[in-house]
Structure formats: C-alpha cells, structure tokens
Write a protein that holds these residues in place. Structure first.
Motif, PDB file in Angstrom:
ATOM      1  N   GLY A 136       0.807  -1.235   0.011  1.00 33.55           N
ATOM      2  CA  GLY A 136      -0.079   0.156  -0.051  1.00 33.55           C
ATOM      3  C   GLY A 136       0.707   1.131  -0.077  1.00 33.55           C
ATOM      4  N   TYR A 137       0.055   2.357  -0.400  1.00 30.64           N
ATOM      5  CA  TYR A 137       0.834   3.644  -0.291  1.00 30.64           C
ATOM      6  C   TYR A 137      -0.151   4.668   0.291  1.00 30.64           C
ATOM      7  CZ  TYR A 137       2.734   8.154  -2.161  1.00 30.64           C
ATOM      8  OH  TYR A 137       3.287   9.360  -2.026  1.00 30.64           O
ATOM      9  N   GLY A 138       0.582   5.635   1.053  1.00 33.03           N
ATOM     10  CA  GLY A 138      -0.386   6.896   1.426  1.00 33.03           C
ATOM     11  C   GLY A 138       0.450   8.044   1.744  1.00 33.03           C
ATOM     12  N   ARG A 139      -0.184   9.310   1.619  1.00 32.12           N
ATOM     13  CA  ARG A 139       0.640  10.608   1.766  1.00 32.12           C
ATOM     14  C   ARG A 139      -0.298  11.526   2.281  1.00 32.12           C
ATOM     15  NH1 ARG A 139       1.955  15.172  -1.206  1.00 32.12           N
ATOM     16  NH2 ARG A 139       4.254  15.657  -0.864  1.00 32.12           N
ATOM     17  N   HIS A 140      -0.086  12.290   3.145  1.00 31.05           N
ATOM     18  CA  HIS A 140      -0.698  13.296   3.902  1.00 31.05           C
ATOM     19  C   HIS A 140       0.036  14.540   4.435  1.00 31.05           C
ATOM     20  CE1 HIS A 140      -4.783  14.743   5.453  1.00 31.05           C
ATOM     21  NE2 HIS A 140      -4.007  15.163   6.566  1.00 31.05           N
ATOM     22  N   THR A 141      -0.316  15.481   4.148  1.00 34.28           N
ATOM     23  CA  THR A 141       0.114  17.130   4.801  1.00 34.28           C
ATOM     24  C   THR A 141      -0.562  17.598   5.830  1.00 34.28           C
ATOM     25  OG1 THR A 141       1.282  17.354   2.502  1.00 34.28           O
ATOM     26  CG2 THR A 141       1.117  19.033   3.921  1.00 34.28           C
ATOM     27  N   ALA A 142      -0.231  17.893   6.726  1.00 32.13           N
ATOM     28  CA  ALA A 142      -0.719  18.516   7.971  1.00 32.13           C
ATOM     29  C   ALA A 142      -0.103  20.029   7.905  1.00 32.13           C
ATOM     30  CB  ALA A 142      -0.645  17.711   9.253  1.00 32.13           C
ATOM     31  N   GLN A 143      -1.015  20.977   8.073  1.00 32.23           N
ATOM     32  CA  GLN A 143      -0.445  22.509   8.256  1.00 32.23           C
ATOM     33  C   GLN A 143      -1.143  23.074   9.447  1.00 32.23           C
ATOM     34  OE1 GLN A 143       0.155  24.656   4.530  1.00 32.23           O
ATOM     35  NE2 GLN A 143      -0.866  22.933   3.279  1.00 32.23           N
ATOM     36  N   ARG A 144      -0.486  23.829  10.156  1.00 31.01           N
ATOM     37  CA  ARG A 144      -0.878  24.489  11.169  1.00 31.01           C
ATOM     38  C   ARG A 144       0.044  25.466  11.842  1.00 31.01           C
ATOM     39  NH1 ARG A 144      -2.631  20.404  15.671  1.00 31.01           N
ATOM     40  NH2 ARG A 144      -3.781  19.563  13.947  1.00 31.01           N
ATOM     41  N   ASP A 145      -0.202  26.515  12.238  1.00 30.71           N
ATOM     42  CA  ASP A 145       0.481  27.839  12.502  1.00 30.71           C
ATOM     43  C   ASP A 145       1.766  27.986  11.971  1.00 30.71           C
ATOM     44  OD1 ASP A 145      -1.577  28.445  14.381  1.00 30.71           O
ATOM     45  OD2 ASP A 145      -0.655  26.849  15.749  1.00 30.71           O
ATOM     46  N   GLY A 146       1.881  27.727  10.820  1.00 31.54           N
ATOM     47  CA  GLY A 146       3.075  28.248  10.142  1.00 31.54           C
ATOM     48  C   GLY A 146       4.018  26.928   9.840  1.00 31.54           C
ATOM     49  N   ARG A 147       3.489  25.744  10.365  1.00 29.84           N
ATOM     50  CA  ARG A 147       4.261  24.722  10.351  1.00 29.84           C
ATOM     51  C   ARG A 147       3.701  23.623   9.370  1.00 29.84           C
ATOM     52  NH1 ARG A 147       4.008  25.947  15.811  1.00 29.84           N
ATOM     53  NH2 ARG A 147       6.121  26.130  16.841  1.00 29.84           N
ATOM     54  N   GLN A 148       4.412  23.044   8.435  1.00 24.90           N
ATOM     55  CA  GLN A 148       3.969  21.862   7.595  1.00 24.90           C
ATOM     56  C   GLN A 148       4.597  20.712   7.413  1.00 24.90           C
ATOM     57  OE1 GLN A 148       2.788  23.202   3.350  1.00 24.90           O
ATOM     58  NE2 GLN A 148       4.318  21.656   2.742  1.00 24.90           N
ATOM     59  N   LEU A 149       4.018  19.692   7.841  1.00 26.89           N
ATOM     60  CA  LEU A 149       4.376  18.025   7.841  1.00 26.89           C
ATOM     61  C   LEU A 149       3.955  17.258   6.803  1.00 26.89           C
ATOM     62  CD1 LEU A 149       6.470  16.380   9.026  1.00 26.89           C
ATOM     63  CD2 LEU A 149       4.696  15.770  10.990  1.00 26.89           C
ATOM     64  N   THR A 150       4.839  16.962   5.943  1.00 31.59           N
ATOM     65  CA  THR A 150       4.106  15.818   5.063  1.00 31.59           C
ATOM     66  C   THR A 150       4.709  14.410   5.550  1.00 31.59           C
ATOM     67  OG1 THR A 150       4.090  17.384   3.295  1.00 31.59           O
ATOM     68  CG2 THR A 150       3.966  15.178   2.680  1.00 31.59           C
ATOM     69  N   ILE A 151       3.823  13.496   5.593  1.00 32.85           N
ATOM     70  CA  ILE A 151       4.109  12.070   5.818  1.00 32.85           C
ATOM     71  C   ILE A 151       3.719  11.301   4.594  1.00 32.85           C
ATOM     72  CG2 ILE A 151       3.814   9.993   7.186  1.00 32.85           C
ATOM     73  CD1 ILE A 151       5.228  12.150   8.645  1.00 32.85           C
ATOM     74  N   GLU A 152       4.604  10.405   4.078  1.00 30.86           N
ATOM     75  CA  GLU A 152       4.524   9.574   2.969  1.00 30.86           C
ATOM     76  C   GLU A 152       5.010   8.100   3.558  1.00 30.86           C
ATOM     77  OE1 GLU A 152       6.184   8.961  -1.529  1.00 30.86           O
ATOM     78  OE2 GLU A 152       6.879  10.498  -0.401  1.00 30.86           O
ATOM     79  N   LEU A 153       4.051   6.926   3.123  1.00 30.57           N
ATOM     80  CA  LEU A 153       4.064   5.555   3.663  1.00 30.57           C
ATOM     81  C   LEU A 153       4.162   4.729   2.485  1.00 30.57           C
ATOM     82  CD1 LEU A 153       1.870   5.716   6.783  1.00 30.57           C
ATOM     83  CD2 LEU A 153       4.154   5.747   6.948  1.00 30.57           C
ATOM     84  N   LYS A 154       5.229   3.749   2.352  1.00 29.61           N
ATOM     85  CA  LYS A 154       5.056   2.910   1.484  1.00 29.61           C
ATOM     86  C   LYS A 154       5.205   1.473   2.285  1.00 29.61           C
ATOM     87  CE  LYS A 154       7.331   5.574  -1.999  1.00 29.61           C
ATOM     88  NZ  LYS A 154       8.439   5.781  -3.127  1.00 29.61           N
ATOM     89  N   SER A 155       4.417   0.266   1.761  1.00 28.27           N
ATOM     90  CA  SER A 155       4.303  -0.830   2.737  1.00 28.27           C
ATOM     91  C   SER A 155       4.215  -2.115   1.621  1.00 28.27           C
ATOM     92  CB  SER A 155       3.068  -1.110   3.377  1.00 28.27           C
ATOM     93  OG  SER A 155       2.187  -1.301   2.727  1.00 28.27           O
ATOM     94  N   VAL A 156       5.212  -3.013   1.980  1.00 26.68           N
ATOM     95  CA  VAL A 156       5.363  -4.127   0.922  1.00 26.68           C
ATOM     96  C   VAL A 156       5.354  -5.435   1.993  1.00 26.68           C
ATOM     97  CG1 VAL A 156       6.519  -3.001  -0.843  1.00 26.68           C
ATOM     98  CG2 VAL A 156       7.960  -3.916   0.855  1.00 26.68           C
ATOM     99  N   ASN A 157       5.378  -6.614   1.273  1.00 22.21           N
ATOM    100  CA  ASN A 157       5.221  -7.793   2.018  1.00 22.21           C
ATOM    101  C   ASN A 157       6.502  -8.032   3.199  1.00 22.21           C
ATOM    102  OD1 ASN A 157       3.184  -8.221   0.363  1.00 22.21           O
ATOM    103  ND2 ASN A 157       4.133  -9.820  -0.861  1.00 22.21           N
ATOM    104  N   HIS A 158       6.303  -8.485   4.002  1.00 25.97           N
ATOM    105  CA  HIS A 158       7.074  -8.776   5.127  1.00 25.97           C
ATOM    106  C   HIS A 158       6.726  -9.889   5.948  1.00 25.97           C
ATOM    107  CE1 HIS A 158      10.389  -8.725   8.137  1.00 25.97           C
ATOM    108  NE2 HIS A 158      11.236  -8.128   7.249  1.00 25.97           N
ATOM    109  N   ARG A 159       7.282 -10.702   6.563  1.00 27.61           N
ATOM    110  CA  ARG A 159       6.718 -11.808   7.621  1.00 27.61           C
ATOM    111  C   ARG A 159       6.323 -11.103   8.756  1.00 27.61           C
ATOM    112  NH1 ARG A 159      10.338 -17.379   9.504  1.00 27.61           N
ATOM    113  NH2 ARG A 159       8.380 -18.120  10.353  1.00 27.61           N
ATOM    114  N   TYR A 160       6.985 -10.003   9.137  1.00 26.57           N
ATOM    115  CA  TYR A 160       6.614  -9.599  10.414  1.00 26.57           C
ATOM    116  C   TYR A 160       6.241  -7.771  10.270  1.00 26.57           C
ATOM    117  CZ  TYR A 160       8.676 -13.646  12.433  1.00 26.57           C
ATOM    118  OH  TYR A 160       8.779 -14.971  12.654  1.00 26.57           O
ATOM    119  N   LEU A 161       6.080  -7.174  11.118  1.00 27.74           N
ATOM    120  CA  LEU A 161       6.197  -5.650  11.018  1.00 27.74           C
ATOM    121  C   LEU A 161       7.513  -4.998  11.137  1.00 27.74           C
ATOM    122  CD1 LEU A 161       4.373  -3.310  10.619  1.00 27.74           C
ATOM    123  CD2 LEU A 161       3.828  -3.102  13.194  1.00 27.74           C
ATOM    124  N   ASP A 162       7.905  -4.605   9.966  1.00 26.09           N
ATOM    125  CA  ASP A 162       9.233  -3.995  10.043  1.00 26.09           C
ATOM    126  C   ASP A 162       8.924  -2.501   9.702  1.00 26.09           C
ATOM    127  OD1 ASP A 162      12.044  -4.144   9.857  1.00 26.09           O
ATOM    128  OD2 ASP A 162      12.036  -4.224   7.925  1.00 26.09           O
TER     129      ASP A 162
END
Length: 290
Positions: free
Chosen positions: A6-32
C-alpha cells in the motif's frame, strides 16, 4: 482481509508549520518499520512507531517525512560581537601599516566569516506531536484503504482457487472407492491366471483389505475439507489472518503430498497435480496478506 502492499501520503499544516508524511508498505513476515525524518522532528520517531504498530500487523513499512517551518520566529540571527571586535581591531592594524584607503562599512564587517550566524529556534514539541499525529493518521488512512481494496481482490482470487481445490478434492474422494474395486478385479484376474478358478476368497479379501488400509486417503480428504472450511472462515475475519492462512496452506500441501504417495491411481494422481498447482498459487497469494 488486507494486503500488505500500500501507499499513503498526507500533509498537515498548522500555525506556519507543515509536515508531510509518506508511507510505503510491501510484504514482510513481520512488522518492520523504517524511518527517514529530518533532524528537527526525529524525536517523534517513537510516537510514530507506536501509532504504526497499533494499526498494522505485518509488512515492511517505509516512512518518509518532510517538514517546513515558515513562522517568523523559526530562525534567529546572532552576532558574534567578540569576533566582530577582533576583525575590527585587525583592520585598524592593517590601516595603520598600509597606504590603502579604509573603506570599511558595517555590512562589510558583517560579511566576515562567522560574524553573523543563523540559528534554528527550539521547536514546540507539543505542536509538532499534534502535527505528526494528524499527518501520520491521514497517511495511514490512505494506505490502509489501498491495502483493504487490494485485500478484497486477493480474497476473490483466493476463494475462487479454494472452490477449485474443493472440487478436485471431491474428485479424489469420489474416485477412491473405484480404485479399491479395480485393485480387487486386477488381483482376482491375476490369481485366476496363476491358479485357475481355485481362488481362496478369504485370502483374496484379506489382501484387498491390506491394500485398502495402506492406501486409504479418507483422513487426508477429511482434513483437506476442514482446512478449506477454515480458510473460508478466516477470510471473513476482521483480524489479520496472513500467518494463519500461510500455515493452513502448508497443511493443505502436506495432505496432498500424502495422498500422492499413497495412491497409484492415474485419475487421482492427475487431480492431485492440479490441486498442488492451485495450492502453489494460494501460497503466493497468501504471502501478500496481512
């Protein structure tokens, strides 16, 4: 049932601050989990790890973060007055020992190395935590939606293969009694060739019983039916079922191998080969399931 891709991206902005998070996930036996974050917000990694662990069970997840602070108080310029005075004193000494014109200005001295330095102001930790929670939650929602959509596609494919596996198992189950009857007929014909009509029916039936016992696949067929039922039940579960499905598919393969080793019947062997092909495809698909 969710995929691990899966893939996900989101940008949060507040009081002059901006943070963008991008997530990419692929197969793995455990959570890594793997993080790439600017130094200014690196202290948030543990919070991000807890949030990801609370919502994901399996998969290799890469998190990429970019942060911009455009507030007026984001940076300060500091003058090193000790260094400034030293430069000024050195220039005075040079002026006294040369005939060059003294064209000193305040800006010229300010441009001297390290007289002025830019410093980042200390960030508001609580404000950044709230921004991280918003950005990461949004990216997770988007990635989870994608994993869910792909999971439904995997579910459809998996169930179609389970239907085919059930059909083949039914073929094997229905065919087995005929193999005993055919063995009895062939054994009788061989004995008649050797001994004529003087057949010891009791002895013949004993041989057939021994063969039937050694080659019985009833238990394997029943276990395969049970495994198929477990898979159908598991794919409807809201919980992460990837590991469970992986184990069941291994058991299906083991039961088919046992049937193959017990039976010399060509129709059963053909059904087993087709079933093992479906199981191999099931195994590949299960590797994608959370």
């Amino acid at each position: 049932m969710n995929s691990m891709t899966g893939y996900g991206r989101h940008t949060a902005q507040r009081d002059g601050r901006q943070l963008t998070i991008e997530l990419k996930s692929v197969n793995h036996r455990y959570l890594d989990l793997s993080f790439r974050m600017p130094r200014a917000i690196s202290f948030l990694e543990e919070d991000a790890r807890k949030l990801l662990s609370a919502r994901l069970s399996r998969g290799h997840v890469d998190l990429f973060a970019s942060y911009v602070n455009t507030r007026d108080d984001a940076v300060t310029v500091v003058a090193d007055m000790t260094l400034f005075s030293a430069y000024e004193k050195a220039l005075e000494e040079l002026r006294g020992k040369s005939d060059l014109e003294d064209d000193r200005t305040l800006m010229a001295l300010a441009r001297m190395p390290d007289v002025l330095r830019v410093e980042q102001t200390q960030e508001d930790a609580q404000a950044l935590k709230e921004l991280m929670n918003e950005a990461l939650s949004g990216a997770l929602d988007e990635m989870s939606a994608m994993r869910s959509r792909e999971g439904q596609s995997l579910k459809v494919d998996l169930l179609s293969r389970i239907d085919e596996l059930e059909r083949l198992n039914g073929v094997i189950k229905q065919r087995y009694p005929d193999t005993v009857a055919e063995y009895t007929r062939r054994l009788r014909e061989r004995v008649e060739e050797l001994l004529g009509q003087n057949i010891d029916e009791m002895r013949l039936m004993q041989e057939v019983a021994i063969m039937a016992d050694r080659s019985s696949i009833s238990e394997e067929v029943v276990r395969i039916e049970s495994h198929i039922a477990q898979i159908r039940e598991s794919v409807e579960s809201p919980e992460a079922v990837g590991r469970k499905l992986d184990f069941i598919v291994q058991e299906l393969n083991r039961e088919m191998n046992t049937i193959s080793s017990k039976s010399q019947d060509i129709p059963i062997t053909q059904a087993v080969v087709a079933a093992k092909s479906e199981i191999d495809k099931l195994r590949e698909q299960v590797q994608n399931i959370e």
